[in-house]
Design a protein around this motif. Structure first.
Motif, short mmCIF file in Angstrom:
data_model
loop_
_atom_site.label_atom_id
_atom_site.label_comp_id
_atom_site.label_asym_id
_atom_site.label_seq_id
_atom_site.Cartn_x
_atom_site.Cartn_y
_atom_site.Cartn_z
N THR A 72 13.00 -78.46 5.86
CA THR A 72 12.50 -78.21 4.35
C THR A 72 12.89 -76.94 4.16
O THR A 72 13.43 -76.52 2.88
CB THR A 72 11.13 -78.36 4.44
OG1 THR A 72 10.70 -79.55 4.92
CG2 THR A 72 10.38 -78.06 3.18
N GLN A 76 15.08 -75.99 0.64
CA GLN A 76 14.79 -75.04 -0.37
C GLN A 76 15.90 -74.03 -0.72
O GLN A 76 15.94 -73.82 -1.92
CB GLN A 76 13.46 -74.19 0.17
CG GLN A 76 12.27 -74.83 0.19
CD GLN A 76 10.94 -73.99 0.81
OE1 GLN A 76 11.41 -73.03 1.66
NE2 GLN A 76 9.88 -74.20 0.32
N TYR A 80 17.21 -73.93 -4.57
CA TYR A 80 17.31 -72.67 -5.11
C TYR A 80 18.34 -72.04 -5.87
O TYR A 80 18.54 -71.52 -6.64
CB TYR A 80 16.35 -71.49 -4.39
CG TYR A 80 14.92 -71.90 -4.21
CD1 TYR A 80 14.30 -72.48 -5.22
CD2 TYR A 80 14.26 -71.64 -3.04
CE1 TYR A 80 12.67 -72.75 -5.11
CE2 TYR A 80 12.99 -72.02 -2.77
CZ TYR A 80 12.27 -72.44 -3.77
OH TYR A 80 11.00 -72.77 -3.85
N ALA A 122 8.87 -68.56 -2.06
CA ALA A 122 8.92 -70.05 -1.84
C ALA A 122 7.60 -70.60 -1.47
O ALA A 122 6.87 -69.95 -0.74
CB ALA A 122 9.83 -70.65 -0.97
#
Length: 185
Positions: A72, A76, A80, A122
């Motif tokens: 994960t 991310q 991003y 995040a």
């Protein structure tokens, strides 16, 4: 003539470069136990290792994060680069220490960073996340990255990168995280 008591720009950049190189060299010398020190030049290279590890019934981990949390986190980072990071270092940092750190990692072929440090801003990683869902998210992020034909968003620390450099940054990031996992015997 420059008589300001603060560091000149050249002295600041040189001092920063020396500091980044020294810190990175120290990080190289202090590899974590269980760090396989993988090196990937592309996301395709990383994908082969992701697939190998995903097929394993039992993974050995040398990091605080679970396999799904790691997947994960890596997803991310790629997401991003497409949508924009929630928080970024200052432009000064990105254009000095951040750029120098990326150049050093690129030259060396691999990066080292705290494997339990979240991306600034995040959302917290879900500790109950399913490995299948995390894998699907990472696969989607990689596919979306490959499909992107417009400019990418600046990296929170490295600043603006072109697509080949960003792919190398993602490959190094994945290599650093995947190095902490292996198939348990």
């Amino acid at each position: 003539m420059h008589t300001h008591p603060h560091l000149s720009r050249r002295t600041f950049i040189t001092t920063t470069a020396v500091g980044v190189a020294a810190a990175s060299t120290t990080a190289c010398q202090k590899a974590n136990a269980g760090d396989r020190q993988l090196v990937f030049a592309s996301l395709k290279d990383a994908q082969r290792e992701i697939d190998r590890l995903a097929k394993a019934a039992n993974l050995r981990s040398a990091t605080q994060w679970s396999w799904p949390q790691t997947l994960t986190h890596c997803a991310q980072s790629i997401e991003y680069s497409l949508t924009g990071f929630p928080e970024s270092k200052s432009a000064l940092f990105q254009n000095t220490a951040g750029t120098l750190a990326f150049q050093f990692f690129y030259w060396r072929g691999r990066m080292n960073h705290d494997l339990a440090e979240p991306i600034p801003g995040a959302p917290a990683l879900d500790t109950s996340n399913d490995a299948g869902l995390a894998m699907a998210r990472l696969q989607t992020a990689i596919a979306d990255f490959h499909k992107r034909s417009t400019a990418l968003q600046p990296h929170f620390a490295y600043g603006s990168l072109n697509k080949p450099a960003y792919e190398h940054a993602h490959a190094m990031h994945l290599a650093n995280h995947l190095s902490a996992f292996d198939v348990a015997s």
